[in-house]
Design a protein around this motif. Sequence first.
Motif, short mmCIF file in Angstrom:
data_model
loop_
_atom_site.label_atom_id
_atom_site.label_comp_id
_atom_site.label_asym_id
_atom_site.label_seq_id
_atom_site.Cartn_x
_atom_site.Cartn_y
_atom_site.Cartn_z
N ASN A 39 0.88 -1.16 0.00
CA ASN A 39 0.00 0.00 0.00
C ASN A 39 0.92 1.21 0.00
OD1 ASN A 39 -1.57 2.27 0.78
ND2 ASN A 39 -3.10 0.92 1.65
N LEU A 40 0.90 1.98 -1.08
CA LEU A 40 1.81 3.11 -1.25
C LEU A 40 1.24 4.41 -0.72
CD1 LEU A 40 3.00 2.23 -4.86
CD2 LEU A 40 4.10 1.64 -2.69
N GLY A 41 0.08 4.36 -0.11
CA GLY A 41 -0.51 5.56 0.47
C GLY A 41 -1.52 6.20 -0.47
N PRO A 42 -2.02 7.36 -0.07
CA PRO A 42 -3.08 8.01 -0.86
C PRO A 42 -2.57 8.59 -2.18
CG PRO A 42 -2.49 9.36 1.03
CD PRO A 42 -1.71 8.09 1.15
N LEU A 43 -3.41 8.46 -3.20
CA LEU A 43 -3.13 9.07 -4.48
C LEU A 43 -3.42 10.57 -4.37
CD1 LEU A 43 -2.43 8.49 -7.49
CD2 LEU A 43 -4.89 8.34 -7.90
N PRO A 44 -2.54 11.44 -4.85
CA PRO A 44 -2.81 12.88 -4.77
C PRO A 44 -3.87 13.31 -5.79
CG PRO A 44 -0.71 12.51 -5.86
CD PRO A 44 -1.22 11.17 -5.42
N VAL A 45 -5.12 12.92 -5.52
CA VAL A 45 -6.19 13.12 -6.48
C VAL A 45 -6.48 14.59 -6.75
CG1 VAL A 45 -7.30 10.88 -6.15
CG2 VAL A 45 -7.98 12.79 -4.72
N ASP A 46 -6.32 15.47 -5.77
CA ASP A 46 -6.57 16.89 -6.00
C ASP A 46 -5.64 17.44 -7.07
OD1 ASP A 46 -8.63 16.94 -4.16
OD2 ASP A 46 -7.34 17.63 -2.51
N GLU A 47 -4.35 17.11 -6.97
CA GLU A 47 -3.38 17.57 -7.97
C GLU A 47 -3.68 16.97 -9.34
OE1 GLU A 47 0.63 16.77 -6.80
OE2 GLU A 47 0.42 17.84 -4.90
N ILE A 48 -4.00 15.70 -9.36
CA ILE A 48 -4.28 15.02 -10.63
C ILE A 48 -5.54 15.60 -11.27
CG2 ILE A 48 -4.95 12.81 -11.66
CD1 ILE A 48 -3.11 11.51 -9.46
N ASN A 49 -6.58 15.79 -10.48
CA ASN A 49 -7.82 16.35 -11.02
C ASN A 49 -7.60 17.76 -11.57
OD1 ASN A 49 -9.18 13.99 -10.36
ND2 ASN A 49 -10.00 14.81 -8.44
N ARG A 50 -6.89 18.61 -10.83
CA ARG A 50 -6.62 19.98 -11.29
C ARG A 50 -5.75 19.99 -12.55
NH1 ARG A 50 -6.21 21.33 -5.81
NH2 ARG A 50 -3.97 20.91 -5.78
N THR A 51 -4.77 19.10 -12.58
CA THR A 51 -3.79 19.13 -13.68
C THR A 51 -4.31 18.46 -14.94
OG1 THR A 51 -2.02 19.05 -12.03
CG2 THR A 51 -1.42 18.54 -14.30
N LEU A 52 -4.93 17.29 -14.80
CA LEU A 52 -5.32 16.51 -15.97
C LEU A 52 -6.81 16.59 -16.28
CD1 LEU A 52 -3.16 13.30 -15.36
CD2 LEU A 52 -2.61 15.28 -16.81
N GLY A 53 -7.58 17.26 -15.41
CA GLY A 53 -9.01 17.39 -15.66
C GLY A 53 -9.81 16.14 -15.36
N HIS A 54 -9.27 15.26 -14.54
CA HIS A 54 -10.01 14.06 -14.14
C HIS A 54 -10.94 14.40 -12.98
CE1 HIS A 54 -7.91 11.06 -16.59
NE2 HIS A 54 -6.81 11.75 -16.38
N ASP A 55 -11.77 13.44 -12.61
CA ASP A 55 -12.66 13.58 -11.46
C ASP A 55 -12.49 12.33 -10.58
OD1 ASP A 55 -14.57 14.60 -9.76
OD2 ASP A 55 -16.25 13.80 -10.92
N LEU A 56 -11.27 12.11 -10.11
CA LEU A 56 -10.96 10.92 -9.33
C LEU A 56 -11.39 11.11 -7.88
CD1 LEU A 56 -7.32 10.19 -10.61
CD2 LEU A 56 -9.49 9.30 -11.50
N ASP A 57 -11.86 10.03 -7.29
CA ASP A 57 -12.20 10.01 -5.87
C ASP A 57 -10.96 9.65 -5.07
OD1 ASP A 57 -14.93 10.57 -6.23
OD2 ASP A 57 -15.35 8.47 -6.70
N PRO A 58 -10.90 10.08 -3.81
CA PRO A 58 -9.75 9.71 -2.98
C PRO A 58 -9.62 8.20 -2.85
CG PRO A 58 -11.05 11.42 -1.93
CD PRO A 58 -11.83 10.95 -3.11
N GLY A 59 -8.40 7.73 -2.76
CA GLY A 59 -8.13 6.31 -2.59
C GLY A 59 -6.65 6.06 -2.47
N ASP A 60 -6.30 4.93 -1.91
CA ASP A 60 -4.90 4.54 -1.78
C ASP A 60 -4.41 3.90 -3.07
OD1 ASP A 60 -4.76 5.50 0.79
OD2 ASP A 60 -4.80 3.53 1.75
N VAL A 61 -3.10 3.85 -3.20
CA VAL A 61 -2.46 3.21 -4.35
C VAL A 61 -1.89 1.88 -3.89
CG1 VAL A 61 -0.65 3.38 -6.09
CG2 VAL A 61 -1.94 5.42 -5.43
N ILE A 62 -2.23 0.83 -4.60
CA ILE A 62 -1.79 -0.53 -4.27
C ILE A 62 -0.86 -1.03 -5.38
CG2 ILE A 62 -2.54 -2.91 -3.87
CD1 ILE A 62 -3.45 -0.90 -1.70
#
Length: 160
Positions: A39-62
């Motif tokens: 478990n690599l910890g939480p994905l920085p979804v706020d940065e990814i959503n702002r940068t790439l225009g995605h709408d990802l929900d918070p979650g960990d990276v496995i």
Amino acid sequence: MSDLVAIVEVADKAPGKRGPISAGERMTKPKRPAPLELNLGPLPVDEINRTLGHDLDPGDVIFSSAAQTHAARRHPEDFPRCLPHVGGVVSNPDFLGDDLKNDGIELVARIPALGGGLLVALLVEPDANGNYNVLSCYPVGNAKIENRRQNGRLIIPKRK
């Protein structure tokens, strides 16, 4: 009888020898234990959503055992050098990009110890537990990073 057959028959009758080895008795390499899921910890979804225009929900990276095995087979010389850096790339990428081959994203960070950068490819579709899964990771040269930045495939994350 050929000389080779005679030698084999004599060797098979040597003291302490039981005869030809059956298929079940053949020496096999001991299997390496499968790598543990990380478990690599939480994905920085706020940065990814702002940068790439995605709408990802918070979650960990496995980083599953199967994905680690895949990366180790595809990049046998590099994987042991890359593995200690994967979590850092996930938590603090220098660059983000859409993975054009898979339904995923690429997180890249410069890692001086690797002589360039490390690319971590992730699926953007969370699994049943709400986690994001690493597809693979491998080193990338500085020239490739710069080339992808120039053509817009890698973008510096928009941080708060």
